[in-house]
Scaffold this active site. Structure first.
Site, short mmCIF file in Angstrom:
data_model
loop_
_atom_site.label_atom_id
_atom_site.label_comp_id
_atom_site.label_asym_id
_atom_site.label_seq_id
_atom_site.Cartn_x
_atom_site.Cartn_y
_atom_site.Cartn_z
N ASP A 14 -0.91 -10.43 -0.75
CA ASP A 14 0.49 -10.46 -0.33
C ASP A 14 0.70 -11.23 0.96
OD1 ASP A 14 -0.69 -8.50 1.26
OD2 ASP A 14 0.54 -6.85 0.49
N THR A 15 -0.29 -11.20 1.86
CA THR A 15 -0.13 -11.96 3.10
C THR A 15 -0.11 -13.45 2.84
OG1 THR A 15 -1.33 -10.20 4.23
CG2 THR A 15 -1.00 -12.23 5.44
N GLY B 42 8.77 -6.32 6.70
CA GLY B 42 9.61 -5.20 7.12
C GLY B 42 9.78 -5.10 8.61
N GLY C 68 6.20 -0.45 -3.99
CA GLY C 68 6.22 -1.68 -4.76
C GLY C 68 7.61 -1.96 -5.27
N THR D 253 2.90 -2.29 6.63
CA THR D 253 1.94 -1.21 6.78
C THR D 253 0.82 -1.64 7.72
OG1 THR D 253 2.43 -0.41 4.56
CG2 THR D 253 0.39 0.33 5.55
N ASN E 29 -6.51 -8.57 11.33
CA ASN E 29 -5.77 -7.37 10.94
C ASN E 29 -5.56 -6.53 12.19
OD1 ASN E 29 -6.67 -8.32 8.37
ND2 ASN E 29 -6.38 -6.27 7.56
N ALA F 289 0.80 -1.21 0.00
CA ALA F 289 0.00 0.00 0.00
C ALA F 289 0.84 1.27 0.00
CB ALA F 289 -0.93 0.00 1.21
#
Length: 483
Positions: free
Chosen positions: A240-241, A409, A16, A262, A299, A13
């Site tokens: 992506d998860t 990250g 990229g 994020t 989440n 988000a």
């Protein structure tokens, strides 16, 4: 098995990248970043949207760079895989044209659609079928906010990119499971929900599973990229998860994972969904994973809180080095104020430092207007949220966790990892940072015959080739918590 060279398009988000993955039985997996680019929402046409035209141009630039890098080594790219964030979509007409830039989940338009959807589909019924955590921006509510879907197809963001590359319209299953229109047990669209909401049953294209091909590159795309026409675009865990969890280097089943970026996605990997009322009340989600697994998770707020703080501070002329900021935060005493890290109050962009301080004031506490103090509040709040989420997941799923894996990250954030070990009372294994790209690459490699086996074997490959860091719970902190 043979070696393979693979391109992974991995878009979050806020940024990229396009990466080259090289997979071989002898040397394992290696990644090379060939292109990075920013991503973010923009104010456009009365809402917060993604500048998809610019995003797709960056994808093409990255794939051209990948083709050039591979050719320089005498290599040929075998396939391309795409993963992005979930829930958002683009609408295309019968000519295959994008009719508007896609809305972002951070836009508030879907809030007003929640009550009308629940009037037609009771939340308990929704959960019994989809197992999906309630979030006001889930695709089901976004679609209910649309004014005119006649003659249009909805393509989730990675499927939209794949369509523009191949001309083939499909919906990858791990991302479909985040829409609120997917049957968690059957693994198919919940077509009666489409009917109840007045949506066409063919609004989304047919499902495709990770490892299956969308198709070959369109001739003009292949020529523009400098790639062979027979280059295949392969479905991966396009949420992506899903790709990140596929790359968790776990040895055994009793692990929790935190995909930290994020957002933070915190949960367990299961073989069957948990569709109980207690699970719904706890707001856990059952999303599809690679190889038919279930990502049982919540989440939780993520490093968006810190990145938004940094953006605000930069606008005020203060741009601290992140490592120095985290070091200063770590030097502060434990037991400081905390906030609810996944409060919707923090979703939209804005003055995040002041919003965090305001949230602390509402608890009756005070947070100094100092970057180190605000950063420590964020880290403590995230670690506490992680611990609560894992404990609840264990109870609801009947599964005990021995170790917590942090990927993405956030695995580089030593303060957050240590605080997470302290808060959970479990060892934390940090890494790989590039879990999403690794999962993307390995699913493609398996499709190409350059890797074999199920998730345990793929994860073993990652564990053997990754420098992992282990954080043990600090006894002093645990004893203090018990008292």
């Amino acid at each position: 098995m043979s070696a393979a060279v693979i391109a992974a398009v991995d878009i979050g988000a806020s940024s990229g990248r396009v990466m080259l993955g090289r997979v071989s039985p002898d040397s394992g997996v290696s990644l090379e970043t060939v292109h990075r680019f920013p991503n973010g929402v923009v104010e456009l046409d009365g809402g917060l949207r993604w500048d998809f035209d610019a995003l797709f141009a960056e994808v093409l630039a990255g794939l051209r760079a990948a083709a050039t890098a591979a050719a320089a080594q005498g290599e040929t790219i075998a396939s391309i895989g795409i993963d992005t964030w979930a829930v958002d979509y683009g609408l295309v007409n019968k000519a295959g044209e994008l009719v508007a830039q896609p809305f972002s989940y951070r836009d508030d338009r879907s809030r007003a659609a929640v009550a009308p959807v629940h009037a037609k589909l009771d939340p308990a019924r929704l959960y019994r079928t989809t197992g999906l955590q309630f979030l006001q921006f889930n695709t089901i509510y976004q679609l209910a906010a649309e004014r005119n879907l006649a003659g249009l197809k909805a393509l989730l963001i990675p499927d939209l990119i794949a369509f523009l590359l191949t001309g083939v319209r499909r919906t990858e299953a791990t991302n479909a499971s985040t829409t609120g229109l997917f049957d968690a047990v059957a693994g198919e669209w919940a077509t009666d929900f489409f009917t109840a909401l007045g949506l066409r049953k063919d609004l989304f294209p047919p499902l495709i599973q990770p490892g299956e091909p969308y198709g070959y590159l369109l001739p003009d795309i292949a020529a523009a990229l400098g790639l062979p026409r027979e280059t295949t675009v392969v479905a991966v865990g396009s949420h992506d998860t899903a790709s990140a969890v596929a790359a968790v280097p776990a040895q055994g089943e009793n692990f929790a994972y935190i995909s930290s970026g994020t957002w933070s996605l915190v949960g367990l990997e299961l073989q069957q969904p948990v569709l109980t009322e207690a699970s719904r009340e706890a707001n856990f989600t059952n999303e599809r994973g690679v190889d038919g697994t279930i990502r049982y998770l919540r989440n939780v707020g993520g490093l968006w809180l810190l990145s938004e703080c940094q953006r605000t501070w930069a606008g005020e002329g203060f741009q601290p080095d992140l490592a120095a900021l985290l070091s200063a935060a770590a030097a502060l005493p434990a037991g400081g104020p905390q906030v609810n890290a996944d409060d919707p109050y923090f979703i939209a962009p804005g003055d995040m430092p002041e919003r965090i301080r305001a949230a602390v004031r509402r608890t009756g506490d005070v947070l100094p207007n100092e970057p180190a103090a605000i950063t420590r509040c964020i880290m403590d709040s995230l670690a506490a949220a992680y611990a609560r989420t894992i404990t609840t997941a264990e109870r609801l799923a009947g599964r005990e966790v021995d170790v917590v894996h942090v990927v993405g990250g956030g695995s580089q954030n030593t303060l957050l990892c240590q605080l997470t070990a302290n808060a959970t009372g479990r060892p934390v294994i940090a890494g790989p940072v590039e879990a999403t790209a690794l999962g993307n690459v390995l699913i493609q490699a398996r499709a190409a015959g350059a890797a074999t086996g199920g998730l345990p074997l793929l994860r073993g490959t990652i564990a053997a080739g990754t420098d992992l860091r282990r954080y043990e719970p600090q006894e002093l902190t645990l004893n203090a918590a018990r008292n």
